[in-house]
Write a protein that holds these residues in place. Structure first.
Motif, mmCIF file in Angstrom:
data_model
loop_
_atom_site.group_PDB
_atom_site.id
_atom_site.type_symbol
_atom_site.label_atom_id
_atom_site.label_comp_id
_atom_site.label_asym_id
_atom_site.label_seq_id
_atom_site.Cartn_x
_atom_site.Cartn_y
_atom_site.Cartn_z
ATOM 1 N N LYS A 65 0.650 -1.158 0.022
ATOM 2 C CA LYS A 65 0.047 -0.046 0.267
ATOM 3 C C LYS A 65 1.000 1.124 0.067
ATOM 4 O O LYS A 65 2.042 1.176 0.446
ATOM 5 N N GLY A 66 0.407 2.067 -0.718
ATOM 6 C CA GLY A 66 0.957 3.562 -0.662
ATOM 7 C C GLY A 66 1.919 3.864 -1.586
ATOM 8 O O GLY A 66 2.092 5.236 -1.953
ATOM 9 N N GLY A 67 2.486 3.033 -2.267
ATOM 10 C CA GLY A 67 3.714 3.494 -3.196
ATOM 11 C C GLY A 67 4.021 1.999 -3.799
ATOM 12 O O GLY A 67 3.409 1.147 -4.186
ATOM 13 N N SER A 86 9.189 6.618 -5.746
ATOM 14 C CA SER A 86 8.104 6.165 -5.090
ATOM 15 C C SER A 86 7.887 6.822 -3.800
ATOM 16 O O SER A 86 8.968 7.039 -3.176
ATOM 17 N N ASN A 87 6.577 6.844 -3.591
ATOM 18 C CA ASN A 87 6.398 7.228 -1.985
ATOM 19 C C ASN A 87 6.747 5.970 -1.259
ATOM 20 O O ASN A 87 6.895 4.835 -1.789
ATOM 21 N N SER A 88 6.634 6.260 0.152
ATOM 22 C CA SER A 88 6.947 5.069 1.097
ATOM 23 C C SER A 88 5.913 4.154 0.874
ATOM 24 O O SER A 88 4.563 4.561 0.597
ATOM 25 N N THR A 89 6.198 2.933 1.098
ATOM 26 C CA THR A 89 5.452 1.654 0.826
ATOM 27 C C THR A 89 5.318 0.970 1.941
ATOM 28 O O THR A 89 6.550 0.666 2.762
ATOM 29 N N TYR A 90 4.188 0.187 2.159
ATOM 30 C CA TYR A 90 4.086 -0.553 3.256
ATOM 31 C C TYR A 90 3.247 -2.022 2.963
ATOM 32 O O TYR A 90 2.178 -1.899 2.344
ATOM 33 N N LEU A 91 4.299 -2.898 3.010
ATOM 34 C CA LEU A 91 3.637 -4.351 2.846
ATOM 35 C C LEU A 91 2.709 -4.645 3.798
ATOM 36 O O LEU A 91 3.297 -4.548 4.989
ATOM 37 N N PHE A 119 1.602 -0.714 13.067
ATOM 38 C CA PHE A 119 0.775 -1.741 13.765
ATOM 39 C C PHE A 119 -0.696 -1.030 14.125
ATOM 40 O O PHE A 119 -0.535 0.432 14.365
ATOM 41 N N ARG A 120 -1.653 -1.558 14.251
ATOM 42 C CA ARG A 120 -3.083 -0.969 14.291
ATOM 43 C C ARG A 120 -3.178 0.265 13.244
ATOM 44 O O ARG A 120 -3.769 1.160 13.499
ATOM 45 N N ALA A 121 -2.534 -0.174 11.923
ATOM 46 C CA ALA A 121 -2.262 0.899 10.995
ATOM 47 C C ALA A 121 -3.690 1.078 10.330
ATOM 48 O O ALA A 121 -4.562 0.146 10.238
ATOM 49 N N GLN A 122 -4.142 1.923 9.763
ATOM 50 C CA GLN A 122 -5.318 2.372 8.831
ATOM 51 C C GLN A 122 -4.911 2.981 7.399
ATOM 52 O O GLN A 122 -3.558 3.580 7.353
ATOM 53 N N THR A 123 -6.040 3.176 6.830
ATOM 54 C CA THR A 123 -5.813 3.788 5.270
ATOM 55 C C THR A 123 -6.762 4.939 5.296
ATOM 56 O O THR A 123 -7.806 4.759 5.791
ATOM 57 N N LYS A 124 -6.416 6.030 4.405
ATOM 58 C CA LYS A 124 -7.247 7.076 4.011
ATOM 59 C C LYS A 124 -7.050 7.596 2.618
ATOM 60 O O LYS A 124 -5.808 7.248 2.068
ATOM 61 N N PRO A 125 -7.808 8.145 2.277
ATOM 62 C CA PRO A 125 -7.554 8.909 0.734
ATOM 63 C C PRO A 125 -6.559 9.927 0.715
ATOM 64 O O PRO A 125 -6.385 10.532 1.874
ATOM 65 N N GLY A 126 -5.606 9.756 -0.199
ATOM 66 C CA GLY A 126 -4.498 10.649 -0.318
ATOM 67 C C GLY A 126 -4.583 11.391 -1.595
ATOM 68 O O GLY A 126 -5.058 11.031 -2.720
ATOM 69 N N LYS A 127 -3.561 12.343 -1.933
ATOM 70 C CA LYS A 127 -3.322 12.853 -2.989
ATOM 71 C C LYS A 127 -3.031 12.167 -4.349
ATOM 72 O O LYS A 127 -3.383 12.267 -5.396
ATOM 73 N N ASN A 128 -2.258 10.983 -3.963
ATOM 74 C CA ASN A 128 -1.616 10.090 -4.938
ATOM 75 C C ASN A 128 -2.183 8.751 -4.705
ATOM 76 O O ASN A 128 -1.349 7.706 -5.053
#
Length: 238
Positions: A65-67, A86-91, A119-128
């Motif tokens: 996610k993210g990049g 790339s943006n920072s990326t999170y497997l 940990f206990r991470a979440q996602t939200k809409p971003g610019k990219n």
């Protein structure tokens, strides 16, 4: 059970950390040094009750996610590599409702680069596209002079919840093996979060209830270079 709460002795900033304190003390999440709690607990028992989150063969159960940084499996280890631009990326784990747990993994650097475990991470809409946010156990790499491995960073949500800048953190700042594997352990019980690096206590952070559940994410930070290896990625849900 957690041991008695330990308080910092007057919030004494280590003189070697003074420049970092000046840089981050005004950040949104920055704690007041004299209000920081100390982790005085031994590392949790890692011998029983854990399940593997990584099968050592492929990325089943994980999604980046993210990049667009690259993740692959080599010799039974999970390897993340920076993709320049790339943006920072999170497997990230496909399971998104981890609450109370003890998480552990081992990490080493083939090429230095900032990293960590969300940990206990979440996602939200971003610019990219999608933005990953929430608490992260920082594993910042094998160079530099900050040594905040095991600290807790508020990724995309205001900066450091738990910087490793006190005199009492001297042993924690020295815990990283800069050539070999390093064990990161995270305990989350209710709103109390604690971390250990190679068995050395680091962070003791009390959340305000904002981050009560979510997914795990292995970070490859944006940059020009960086290759990080993970293995032994396990969790015991409580």
């Amino acid at each position: 059970m957690f041991a008695a709460v330990g308080f910092a002795d007057g919030g004494a900033i280590d003189p070697a950390q003074e420049a970092w304190y000046k840089k981050y003390k005004s950040q949104q999440n920055a704690p007041k040094p004299d209000e920081m709690l100390l982790n005085t607990d031994p590392e949790p028992d890692l011998s029983e009750g854990f399940v593997d989150l990584f099968n050592g063969e492929d990325l089943m159960g994980w999604t980046p996610k993210g990049g667009t940084c690259k993740y692959e499996v080599k010799d039974g280890a999970l390897v993340g590599t920076v993709t320049p631009g790339s943006n920072s990326t999170y497997l990230s784990t496909d399971k998104t409702d981890f609450k109370d747990f003890v998480f552990t993994c081992e990490m080493k650097w083939e090429v230095d680069g900032n990293s960590g475990v969300m940990f206990r991470a979440q996602t939200k809409p971003g610019k990219n596209g999608e933005t990953v946010f929430g608490p992260q156990a920082e594993m910042e790499g094998i160079s530099g002079d900050r040594y905040w491995n095991g600290g807790i960073y508020g990724q995309s949500c205001g900066g450091y919840f738990y910087p490793v800048w006190l005199k009492e953190h001297k042993q924690a700042r020295a815990a990283l093996d800069r050539e070999g594997w390093n064990r990161l352990t995270i305990s989350a019980q209710g709103n109390v979060i604690k971390t250990w690096v190679n068995g050395v206590p680091v962070a003791h952070w009390v959340d305000d209830g904002t981050y009560s559940e979510g997914f795990f994410g292995l970070q490859i930070h944006k940059g020009a270079k960086g290759i990080v290896h993970w293995r032994g990625i396990r969790v015991k849900e409580l």
